[in-house]
Design a protein around this motif. Structure first.
Motif, PDB file in Angstrom:
ATOM      1  N   GLU A 174       0.840  -1.196   0.000  1.00  0.00           N
ATOM      2  CA  GLU A 174       0.000   0.000   0.000  1.00  0.00           C
ATOM      3  C   GLU A 174       0.879   1.252   0.000  1.00  0.00           C
ATOM      4  O   GLU A 174       1.934   1.294   0.655  1.00  0.00           O
ATOM      5  N   GLU A 175       0.440   2.275  -0.749  1.00  0.00           N
ATOM      6  CA  GLU A 175       1.237   3.511  -0.839  1.00  0.00           C
ATOM      7  C   GLU A 175       1.067   4.330   0.433  1.00  0.00           C
ATOM      8  O   GLU A 175       0.092   5.043   0.604  1.00  0.00           O
ATOM      9  N   GLY A 176       2.022   4.217   1.329  1.00  0.00           N
ATOM     10  CA  GLY A 176       2.038   4.982   2.564  1.00  0.00           C
ATOM     11  C   GLY A 176       3.454   5.454   2.834  1.00  0.00           C
ATOM     12  O   GLY A 176       4.340   5.311   1.984  1.00  0.00           O
ATOM     13  N   PRO A 177       3.717   6.011   4.012  1.00  0.00           N
ATOM     14  CA  PRO A 177       5.057   6.518   4.344  1.00  0.00           C
ATOM     15  C   PRO A 177       6.158   5.475   4.162  1.00  0.00           C
ATOM     16  O   PRO A 177       7.236   5.773   3.655  1.00  0.00           O
ATOM     17  N   GLU A 178       5.860   4.212   4.589  1.00  0.00           N
ATOM     18  CA  GLU A 178       6.880   3.156   4.482  1.00  0.00           C
ATOM     19  C   GLU A 178       7.187   2.845   3.015  1.00  0.00           C
ATOM     20  O   GLU A 178       8.342   2.677   2.619  1.00  0.00           O
ATOM     21  N   PHE A 179       6.120   2.790   2.199  1.00  0.00           N
ATOM     22  CA  PHE A 179       6.279   2.523   0.757  1.00  0.00           C
ATOM     23  C   PHE A 179       7.175   3.580   0.115  1.00  0.00           C
ATOM     24  O   PHE A 179       8.140   3.262  -0.582  1.00  0.00           O
ATOM     25  N   TRP A 180       6.864   4.856   0.380  1.00  0.00           N
ATOM     26  CA  TRP A 180       7.619   5.933  -0.265  1.00  0.00           C
ATOM     27  C   TRP A 180       9.054   6.020   0.261  1.00  0.00           C
ATOM     28  O   TRP A 180       9.983   6.346  -0.476  1.00  0.00           O
ATOM     29  N   GLN A 181       9.222   5.675   1.535  1.00  0.00           N
ATOM     30  CA  GLN A 181      10.574   5.699   2.099  1.00  0.00           C
ATOM     31  C   GLN A 181      11.443   4.627   1.415  1.00  0.00           C
ATOM     32  O   GLN A 181      12.592   4.880   1.047  1.00  0.00           O
ATOM     33  N   LYS A 182      10.855   3.438   1.209  1.00  0.00           N
ATOM     34  CA  LYS A 182      11.589   2.332   0.567  1.00  0.00           C
ATOM     35  C   LYS A 182      11.844   2.645  -0.909  1.00  0.00           C
ATOM     36  O   LYS A 182      12.935   2.369  -1.442  1.00  0.00           O
ATOM     37  N   LEU A 183      10.847   3.232  -1.563  1.00  0.00           N
ATOM     38  CA  LEU A 183      11.012   3.569  -2.986  1.00  0.00           C
ATOM     39  C   LEU A 183      12.077   4.662  -3.148  1.00  0.00           C
ATOM     40  O   LEU A 183      12.896   4.597  -4.056  1.00  0.00           O
ATOM     41  N   HIS A 184      12.047   5.634  -2.252  1.00  0.00           N
ATOM     42  CA  HIS A 184      13.042   6.709  -2.287  1.00  0.00           C
ATOM     43  C   HIS A 184      14.438   6.149  -2.105  1.00  0.00           C
ATOM     44  O   HIS A 184      15.387   6.533  -2.795  1.00  0.00           O
ATOM     45  N   GLN A 185      14.564   5.179  -1.190  1.00  0.00           N
ATOM     46  CA  GLN A 185      15.862   4.556  -0.936  1.00  0.00           C
ATOM     47  C   GLN A 185      16.369   3.839  -2.182  1.00  0.00           C
ATOM     48  O   GLN A 185      17.548   3.903  -2.525  1.00  0.00           O
ATOM     49  N   LEU A 186      15.430   3.143  -2.853  1.00  0.00           N
ATOM     50  CA  LEU A 186      15.771   2.454  -4.094  1.00  0.00           C
ATOM     51  C   LEU A 186      16.243   3.446  -5.156  1.00  0.00           C
ATOM     52  O   LEU A 186      17.219   3.207  -5.831  1.00  0.00           O
TER      53      LEU A 186
END
Length: 445
Positions: A433-445
Protein backbone atom coordinates in the motif's frame (compact mmCIF):
# COMPACT_ATOMS: atom_id res chain seq x y z
CA UNK A 1 67.65 27.20 -27.80
CA UNK A 2 69.67 27.67 -30.97
CA UNK A 3 71.98 30.70 -30.99
CA UNK A 4 70.72 33.42 -33.30
CA UNK A 5 72.78 36.05 -35.12
CA UNK A 6 71.91 39.62 -34.14
CA UNK A 7 69.97 38.32 -31.13
CA UNK A 8 68.12 40.97 -29.10
CA UNK A 9 68.85 40.10 -25.48
CA UNK A 10 66.94 41.63 -22.54
CA UNK A 11 67.26 40.23 -19.01
CA UNK A 12 68.77 37.06 -20.47
CA UNK A 13 65.79 36.54 -22.81
CA UNK A 14 66.24 36.41 -26.60
CA UNK A 15 63.36 38.55 -27.81
CA UNK A 16 63.67 37.82 -31.54
CA UNK A 17 64.11 34.08 -31.13
CA UNK A 18 61.39 31.47 -31.65
CA UNK A 19 58.92 31.16 -28.77
CA UNK A 20 58.18 27.56 -29.68
CA UNK A 21 58.84 25.03 -32.40
CA UNK A 22 55.91 25.72 -34.75
CA UNK A 23 56.50 22.62 -36.88
CA UNK A 24 56.40 20.36 -33.82
CA UNK A 25 53.30 22.24 -32.62
CA UNK A 26 51.52 21.72 -35.93
CA UNK A 27 52.41 18.03 -35.85
CA UNK A 28 51.03 17.70 -32.32
CA UNK A 29 47.73 19.38 -33.30
CA UNK A 30 47.46 17.11 -36.34
CA UNK A 31 47.98 13.97 -34.26
CA UNK A 32 45.63 15.18 -31.50
CA UNK A 33 42.92 15.88 -34.12
CA UNK A 34 43.38 12.33 -35.43
CA UNK A 35 42.73 10.99 -31.91
CA UNK A 36 39.62 13.20 -31.59
CA UNK A 37 38.35 11.97 -34.95
CA UNK A 38 38.93 8.29 -34.19
CA UNK A 39 38.04 8.17 -30.50
CA UNK A 40 35.24 10.75 -30.23
CA UNK A 41 33.60 11.53 -33.56
CA UNK A 42 33.78 8.15 -35.31
CA UNK A 43 32.67 6.36 -32.15
CA UNK A 44 29.91 8.86 -31.35
CA UNK A 45 27.03 6.59 -32.34
CA UNK A 46 28.63 3.22 -31.58
CA UNK A 47 26.36 1.54 -29.00
CA UNK A 48 29.02 -1.10 -28.29
CA UNK A 49 31.20 1.60 -26.71
CA UNK A 50 30.69 2.51 -23.06
CA UNK A 51 29.02 5.79 -22.12
CA UNK A 52 31.58 6.08 -19.34
CA UNK A 53 34.46 3.97 -18.02
CA UNK A 54 33.83 4.83 -14.40
CA UNK A 55 36.76 5.16 -11.98
CA UNK A 56 36.70 6.44 -8.41
CA UNK A 57 38.25 9.94 -7.99
CA UNK A 58 41.46 8.74 -6.31
CA UNK A 59 42.01 6.05 -8.97
CA UNK A 60 41.38 8.53 -11.77
CA UNK A 61 43.87 11.00 -10.29
CA UNK A 62 46.57 8.32 -10.51
CA UNK A 63 45.66 7.29 -14.07
CA UNK A 64 45.70 10.86 -15.39
CA UNK A 65 48.93 11.99 -13.69
CA UNK A 66 47.55 15.43 -12.87
CA UNK A 67 50.80 16.81 -11.42
CA UNK A 68 52.26 19.84 -13.26
CA UNK A 69 56.06 19.90 -13.27
CA UNK A 70 58.88 22.36 -13.90
CA UNK A 71 59.75 20.74 -17.22
CA UNK A 72 57.31 19.93 -20.02
CA UNK A 73 56.21 16.43 -21.02
CA UNK A 74 57.04 14.78 -24.34
CA UNK A 75 54.52 14.95 -27.16
CA UNK A 76 54.05 11.19 -26.92
CA UNK A 77 53.10 11.51 -23.24
CA UNK A 78 50.75 14.41 -24.07
CA UNK A 79 49.03 12.40 -26.79
CA UNK A 80 48.57 9.54 -24.32
CA UNK A 81 47.03 12.02 -21.88
CA UNK A 82 44.61 13.10 -24.64
CA UNK A 83 43.67 9.45 -25.13
CA UNK A 84 43.16 8.98 -21.38
CA UNK A 85 41.02 12.10 -21.04
CA UNK A 86 38.74 10.87 -23.81
CA UNK A 87 38.65 7.30 -22.48
CA UNK A 88 37.57 8.24 -18.96
CA UNK A 89 35.23 11.11 -19.83
CA UNK A 90 31.46 10.76 -20.21
CA UNK A 91 30.58 10.36 -23.89
CA UNK A 92 27.73 12.85 -24.20
CA UNK A 93 27.24 12.00 -27.88
CA UNK A 94 26.64 8.29 -27.12
CA UNK A 95 23.11 7.09 -28.05
CA UNK A 96 22.65 5.85 -24.48
CA UNK A 97 23.76 9.00 -22.74
CA UNK A 98 20.51 10.17 -21.13
CA UNK A 99 20.83 13.64 -19.66
CA UNK A 100 17.62 15.48 -18.86
CA UNK A 101 18.51 18.58 -20.89
CA UNK A 102 21.13 17.80 -23.53
CA UNK A 103 22.68 14.88 -25.43
CA UNK A 104 23.95 13.85 -28.85
CA UNK A 105 26.27 15.32 -31.42
CA UNK A 106 25.70 17.87 -34.16
CA UNK A 107 28.57 17.74 -36.64
CA UNK A 108 28.07 21.26 -38.02
CA UNK A 109 28.07 22.82 -34.59
CA UNK A 110 31.16 20.78 -33.73
CA UNK A 111 32.99 22.00 -36.84
CA UNK A 112 32.04 25.57 -35.91
CA UNK A 113 33.56 25.06 -32.46
CA UNK A 114 36.78 23.79 -34.02
CA UNK A 115 36.93 26.98 -36.11
CA UNK A 116 36.32 29.33 -33.18
CA UNK A 117 38.81 27.49 -30.96
CA UNK A 118 41.45 27.76 -33.69
CA UNK A 119 40.76 31.46 -34.34
CA UNK A 120 40.45 32.24 -30.59
CA UNK A 121 38.35 35.40 -31.07
CA UNK A 122 36.82 37.66 -28.43
CA UNK A 123 33.50 39.21 -29.31
CA UNK A 124 33.41 42.80 -28.11
CA UNK A 125 34.32 45.14 -30.99
CA UNK A 126 33.82 44.87 -34.74
CA UNK A 127 37.49 45.55 -35.51
CA UNK A 128 38.53 42.53 -33.43
CA UNK A 129 35.65 40.19 -34.34
CA UNK A 130 33.89 41.36 -37.50
CA UNK A 131 32.44 38.04 -38.72
CA UNK A 132 31.24 36.78 -35.36
CA UNK A 133 29.53 40.05 -34.40
CA UNK A 134 27.57 40.03 -37.65
CA UNK A 135 26.68 36.36 -37.12
CA UNK A 136 25.44 37.06 -33.58
CA UNK A 137 23.33 39.97 -34.84
CA UNK A 138 21.74 37.76 -37.53
CA UNK A 139 21.00 34.91 -35.11
CA UNK A 140 19.49 37.21 -32.46
CA UNK A 141 17.30 38.87 -35.10
CA UNK A 142 15.97 35.47 -36.21
CA UNK A 143 15.34 34.28 -32.64
CA UNK A 144 13.43 37.51 -31.94
CA UNK A 145 11.20 36.78 -34.94
CA UNK A 146 10.29 33.38 -33.48
CA UNK A 147 9.34 34.99 -30.16
CA UNK A 148 6.95 37.24 -32.11
CA UNK A 149 8.51 40.65 -31.49
CA UNK A 150 8.79 43.17 -34.31
CA UNK A 151 12.14 44.40 -32.95
CA UNK A 152 14.40 43.81 -29.99
CA UNK A 153 17.91 43.35 -28.69
CA UNK A 154 19.94 40.55 -27.19
CA UNK A 155 23.27 39.01 -26.34
CA UNK A 156 24.74 35.52 -25.99
CA UNK A 157 25.83 34.59 -22.46
CA UNK A 158 27.75 31.80 -20.72
CA UNK A 159 24.67 29.86 -19.56
CA UNK A 160 20.95 30.28 -18.97
CA UNK A 161 21.65 31.07 -15.31
CA UNK A 162 23.62 34.13 -16.42
CA UNK A 163 20.83 35.12 -18.84
CA UNK A 164 18.34 34.99 -15.96
CA UNK A 165 20.65 37.13 -13.83
CA UNK A 166 21.03 39.65 -16.68
CA UNK A 167 17.23 39.85 -16.97
CA UNK A 168 16.76 40.33 -13.22
CA UNK A 169 19.33 43.13 -13.16
CA UNK A 170 17.85 44.71 -16.30
CA UNK A 171 14.34 44.68 -14.79
CA UNK A 172 15.69 46.31 -11.63
CA UNK A 173 17.54 48.95 -13.67
CA UNK A 174 14.36 49.75 -15.60
CA UNK A 175 12.49 50.04 -12.27
CA UNK A 176 15.10 52.30 -10.66
CA UNK A 177 17.86 53.47 -13.09
CA UNK A 178 19.69 55.36 -10.32
CA UNK A 179 20.80 52.04 -8.81
CA UNK A 180 23.60 51.80 -11.37
CA UNK A 181 25.41 54.77 -9.81
CA UNK A 182 23.98 55.09 -6.31
CA UNK A 183 23.77 51.40 -5.41
CA UNK A 184 21.29 49.70 -3.09
CA UNK A 185 21.19 52.27 -0.29
CA UNK A 186 17.95 54.19 -0.04
CA UNK A 187 15.98 51.75 -2.17
CA UNK A 188 12.69 50.23 -0.98
CA UNK A 189 12.55 46.48 -0.37
CA UNK A 190 12.47 45.04 -3.89
CA UNK A 191 10.46 41.86 -4.44
CA UNK A 192 10.27 39.46 -7.38
CA UNK A 193 7.96 36.52 -8.10
CA UNK A 194 8.62 33.13 -9.65
CA UNK A 195 7.11 29.65 -9.43
CA UNK A 196 7.93 26.89 -6.97
CA UNK A 197 9.21 24.87 -9.93
CA UNK A 198 11.56 27.56 -11.28
CA UNK A 199 15.25 26.98 -11.93
CA UNK A 200 17.50 27.47 -8.92
CA UNK A 201 19.37 30.23 -10.76
CA UNK A 202 16.60 32.63 -9.69
CA UNK A 203 17.64 32.32 -6.04
CA UNK A 204 21.31 32.58 -6.99
CA UNK A 205 20.69 35.72 -9.05
CA UNK A 206 18.72 37.36 -6.21
CA UNK A 207 21.57 36.58 -3.83
CA UNK A 208 24.30 37.74 -6.22
CA UNK A 209 22.53 41.01 -7.07
CA UNK A 210 21.92 41.91 -3.43
CA UNK A 211 18.13 41.53 -3.69
CA UNK A 212 18.18 38.69 -1.18
CA UNK A 213 16.65 35.24 -1.40
CA UNK A 214 13.96 36.16 1.17
CA UNK A 215 12.65 38.67 -1.35
CA UNK A 216 11.96 35.99 -3.92
CA UNK A 217 8.29 35.04 -3.53
CA UNK A 218 7.71 31.51 -4.78
CA UNK A 219 4.26 31.12 -6.29
CA UNK A 220 2.30 27.90 -5.86
CA UNK A 221 1.97 25.61 -8.84
CA UNK A 222 -0.81 23.26 -9.93
CA UNK A 223 -0.55 19.47 -10.17
CA UNK A 224 1.31 19.79 -13.49
CA UNK A 225 3.89 22.21 -12.10
CA UNK A 226 2.50 25.37 -13.72
CA UNK A 227 2.38 28.69 -11.88
CA UNK A 228 -1.14 29.49 -10.67
CA UNK A 229 -1.98 33.07 -11.86
CA UNK A 230 -4.48 33.67 -9.03
CA UNK A 231 -1.74 32.88 -6.50
CA UNK A 232 0.59 35.32 -8.26
CA UNK A 233 -2.06 38.06 -7.99
CA UNK A 234 -2.42 37.36 -4.26
CA UNK A 235 1.32 37.54 -3.66
CA UNK A 236 1.72 40.80 -5.60
CA UNK A 237 -1.03 42.37 -3.50
CA UNK A 238 0.54 40.97 -0.33
CA UNK A 239 3.92 42.50 -1.22
CA UNK A 240 2.34 45.90 -1.83
CA UNK A 241 0.48 45.77 1.51
CA UNK A 242 3.79 44.98 3.23
CA UNK A 243 5.24 48.17 1.75
CA UNK A 244 7.56 46.30 -0.61
CA UNK A 245 8.23 47.24 -4.22
CA UNK A 246 7.40 44.43 -6.68
CA UNK A 247 9.37 44.83 -9.91
CA UNK A 248 9.67 41.48 -11.70
CA UNK A 249 7.87 38.23 -12.49
CA UNK A 250 9.95 35.31 -13.77
CA UNK A 251 7.79 32.76 -15.58
CA UNK A 252 9.17 29.43 -16.78
CA UNK A 253 8.64 27.83 -20.18
CA UNK A 254 9.79 24.26 -19.65
CA UNK A 255 10.64 23.57 -16.01
CA UNK A 256 13.68 21.43 -15.31
CA UNK A 257 11.92 18.45 -13.73
CA UNK A 258 8.31 18.28 -14.93
CA UNK A 259 8.75 20.20 -18.20
CA UNK A 260 5.89 22.54 -17.27
CA UNK A 261 4.99 25.70 -19.18
CA UNK A 262 3.57 28.54 -17.10
CA UNK A 263 0.40 30.20 -18.51
CA UNK A 264 2.18 33.19 -20.04
CA UNK A 265 -0.87 35.09 -21.28
CA UNK A 266 -2.53 35.16 -17.86
CA UNK A 267 0.74 36.03 -16.15
CA UNK A 268 1.31 38.84 -18.69
CA UNK A 269 -2.12 40.27 -17.80
CA UNK A 270 -1.09 40.52 -14.14
CA UNK A 271 2.26 42.06 -15.07
CA UNK A 272 0.54 44.71 -17.21
CA UNK A 273 -1.95 45.45 -14.44
CA UNK A 274 0.78 46.03 -11.85
CA UNK A 275 3.51 47.46 -14.11
CA UNK A 276 5.91 44.53 -13.61
CA UNK A 277 8.68 43.35 -15.92
CA UNK A 278 7.90 39.88 -17.31
CA UNK A 279 10.91 37.63 -17.89
CA UNK A 280 10.41 34.14 -19.34
CA UNK A 281 13.04 31.53 -18.59
CA UNK A 282 12.65 29.49 -21.77
CA UNK A 283 16.15 28.06 -21.52
CA UNK A 284 14.72 24.56 -21.94
CA UNK A 285 11.36 25.16 -23.61
CA UNK A 286 12.30 27.97 -26.01
CA UNK A 287 13.23 25.57 -28.79
CA UNK A 288 9.55 24.57 -29.14
CA UNK A 289 9.09 27.97 -30.82
CA UNK A 290 10.80 26.51 -33.90
CA UNK A 291 8.04 23.88 -34.26
CA UNK A 292 4.73 24.86 -35.85
CA UNK A 293 3.17 21.89 -34.05
CA UNK A 294 4.47 22.65 -30.55
CA UNK A 295 5.00 26.44 -30.46
CA UNK A 296 1.58 26.77 -28.83
CA UNK A 297 3.24 25.62 -25.59
CA UNK A 298 4.68 29.14 -25.36
CA UNK A 299 1.48 30.98 -26.25
CA UNK A 300 1.78 34.57 -25.01
CA UNK A 301 5.59 34.71 -24.96
CA UNK A 302 5.49 37.71 -27.31
CA UNK A 303 4.18 39.72 -24.33
CA UNK A 304 7.36 39.12 -22.31
CA UNK A 305 9.93 41.87 -21.77
CA UNK A 306 12.83 39.43 -21.87
CA UNK A 307 13.42 35.77 -22.70
CA UNK A 308 16.26 33.33 -21.92
CA UNK A 309 16.67 30.62 -24.58
CA UNK A 310 19.39 27.93 -24.79
CA UNK A 311 19.86 26.40 -28.26
CA UNK A 312 22.47 24.06 -26.77
CA UNK A 313 19.69 22.01 -25.21
CA UNK A 314 17.06 20.48 -27.50
CA UNK A 315 18.49 21.99 -30.70
CA UNK A 316 21.93 20.44 -29.93
CA UNK A 317 24.03 23.51 -30.75
CA UNK A 318 26.77 22.41 -28.35
CA UNK A 319 27.48 23.67 -24.86
CA UNK A 320 27.32 26.47 -24.33
CA UNK A 321 24.95 28.44 -26.51
CA UNK A 322 22.58 30.68 -24.55
CA UNK A 323 20.86 33.90 -25.50
CA UNK A 324 19.10 36.63 -23.55
CA UNK A 325 16.57 38.37 -25.80
CA UNK A 326 15.01 41.71 -24.87
CA UNK A 327 11.94 43.35 -26.38
CA UNK A 328 13.26 46.88 -25.74
CA UNK A 329 15.20 48.29 -28.69
CA UNK A 330 16.09 51.68 -27.21
CA UNK A 331 19.50 50.58 -25.94
CA UNK A 332 18.36 49.53 -22.46
CA UNK A 333 20.86 46.64 -22.36
CA UNK A 334 23.73 48.99 -23.12
CA UNK A 335 22.54 51.68 -20.71
CA UNK A 336 22.31 49.10 -17.94
CA UNK A 337 25.70 47.43 -18.49
CA UNK A 338 27.86 50.00 -20.25
CA UNK A 339 31.07 51.18 -18.54
CA UNK A 340 32.21 53.19 -21.62
CA UNK A 341 35.82 51.95 -21.48
CA UNK A 342 37.59 54.62 -23.54
CA UNK A 343 40.50 52.38 -24.55
CA UNK A 344 38.11 49.94 -26.22
CA UNK A 345 34.84 51.57 -27.21
CA UNK A 346 36.03 54.79 -28.90
CA UNK A 347 33.20 56.65 -30.61
CA UNK A 348 35.29 58.04 -33.51
CA UNK A 349 36.20 54.81 -35.30
CA UNK A 350 36.16 54.43 -39.07
CA UNK A 351 33.01 52.24 -39.04
CA UNK A 352 29.56 52.24 -37.41
CA UNK A 353 30.34 51.78 -33.71
CA UNK A 354 26.87 50.34 -33.08
CA UNK A 355 28.51 47.07 -34.11
CA UNK A 356 30.72 47.28 -30.99
CA UNK A 357 28.27 45.31 -28.84
CA UNK A 358 30.67 44.40 -26.04
CA UNK A 359 29.45 47.19 -23.77
CA UNK A 360 26.06 45.42 -23.53
CA UNK A 361 27.76 42.62 -21.64
CA UNK A 362 29.10 42.27 -18.10
CA UNK A 363 32.03 40.43 -19.68
CA UNK A 364 34.92 41.87 -21.63
CA UNK A 365 36.29 38.75 -23.31
CA UNK A 366 33.34 36.84 -24.73
CA UNK A 367 33.11 33.69 -26.81
CA UNK A 368 31.42 33.62 -30.25
CA UNK A 369 28.74 31.17 -29.11
CA UNK A 370 26.23 32.26 -31.75
CA UNK A 371 28.47 30.95 -34.55
CA UNK A 372 27.90 27.24 -33.85
CA UNK A 373 24.13 27.82 -33.82
CA UNK A 374 24.35 29.84 -37.03
CA UNK A 375 26.40 27.22 -38.93
CA UNK A 376 24.08 24.45 -37.74
CA UNK A 377 21.02 26.50 -38.75
CA UNK A 378 22.57 27.17 -42.18
CA UNK A 379 23.21 23.43 -42.61
CA UNK A 380 19.83 22.11 -41.44
CA UNK A 381 17.57 25.05 -42.22
CA UNK A 382 14.61 25.96 -40.03
CA UNK A 383 12.86 22.81 -41.30
CA UNK A 384 15.68 20.62 -40.02
CA UNK A 385 15.62 22.28 -36.61
CA UNK A 386 11.84 21.88 -36.48
CA UNK A 387 12.19 18.16 -37.25
CA UNK A 388 14.66 17.88 -34.36
CA UNK A 389 12.08 19.32 -31.93
CA UNK A 390 9.22 17.24 -33.32
CA UNK A 391 11.32 14.06 -33.11
CA UNK A 392 12.25 14.72 -29.47
CA UNK A 393 8.62 15.14 -28.47
CA UNK A 394 7.55 12.12 -30.53
CA UNK A 395 10.18 10.04 -28.72
CA UNK A 396 8.78 11.25 -25.39
CA UNK A 397 5.30 10.20 -26.51
CA UNK A 398 6.62 6.77 -27.51
CA UNK A 399 8.33 6.33 -24.13
CA UNK A 400 5.10 7.20 -22.31
CA UNK A 401 3.20 4.48 -24.18
CA UNK A 402 5.95 1.94 -23.45
CA UNK A 403 5.92 2.83 -19.74
CA UNK A 404 2.16 2.25 -19.62
CA UNK A 405 2.64 -1.28 -21.02
CA UNK A 406 5.51 -2.23 -18.73
CA UNK A 407 4.84 -3.82 -15.36
CA UNK A 408 6.59 -2.08 -12.48
CA UNK A 409 6.70 1.34 -14.12
CA UNK A 410 4.40 4.11 -12.92
CA UNK A 411 3.90 7.31 -14.91
CA UNK A 412 3.62 10.43 -12.76
CA UNK A 413 1.74 12.52 -15.33
CA UNK A 414 1.17 12.84 -19.05
CA UNK A 415 4.00 15.06 -20.29
CA UNK A 416 3.45 18.09 -22.47
CA UNK A 417 7.14 18.37 -23.38
CA UNK A 418 10.13 16.00 -23.52
CA UNK A 419 10.30 15.42 -19.74
CA UNK A 420 8.89 11.98 -18.92
CA UNK A 421 8.59 11.47 -15.15
CA UNK A 422 8.05 7.97 -13.82
CA UNK A 423 8.81 5.62 -10.92
CA UNK A 424 10.28 2.16 -11.18
CA UNK A 425 8.47 -0.03 -8.63
CA UNK A 426 10.46 -3.20 -7.78
CA UNK A 427 8.58 -6.53 -7.38
CA UNK A 428 8.92 -6.37 -3.58
CA UNK A 429 6.86 -3.15 -3.42
CA UNK A 430 4.26 -3.75 -6.13
CA UNK A 431 1.60 -5.13 -3.77
CA UNK A 432 2.42 -2.77 -0.93
CA UNK A 433 0.00 0.00 0.00
CA UNK A 434 1.24 3.51 -0.84
CA UNK A 435 2.04 4.98 2.56
CA UNK A 436 5.06 6.52 4.34
CA UNK A 437 6.88 3.16 4.48
CA UNK A 438 6.28 2.52 0.76
CA UNK A 439 7.62 5.93 -0.26
CA UNK A 440 10.57 5.70 2.10
CA UNK A 441 11.59 2.33 0.57
CA UNK A 442 11.01 3.57 -2.99
CA UNK A 443 13.04 6.71 -2.29
CA UNK A 444 15.86 4.56 -0.94
CA UNK A 445 15.77 2.45 -4.09
Amino acid sequence: MLQKKNAVLVDGVVLNGPIMDSKAGEKFVEEACKIIMEEVIQKAEDVTEKVCEWRAPETLKMILDLEMRDTGESHQKLLQLCQDVIQYSVKTSHPRFFNQLYAGIDYYSLAARFITEALNPSVYTYEVSPVFLLVEEAVIKKMIEFIGWEEGDGIFNPGGSVSNMYAMNLARYKFCPEIKEKGLSGLPRLVLFTSEECHYSMKKAASFLGIGTENVYFIKTDERGKMIPEELEKQVQRARKEGSAPFLVCATAGTTVLGAFDPLDKIANICEKHGLWLHVDASWGGSALISKKHCKLLHGIHRADSVAWNPHKMLMAGIQCCALLVKDNSGLLKKCYSAQAAYLFQQDKFYDVNYDTGDKSIQCSRRPDAFKFWLMWKALGTTGLEERVNRALALARYLVEEIKKREGFQLLLEPEYANVCFWYIPPSLRKMEEGPEFWQKLHQL
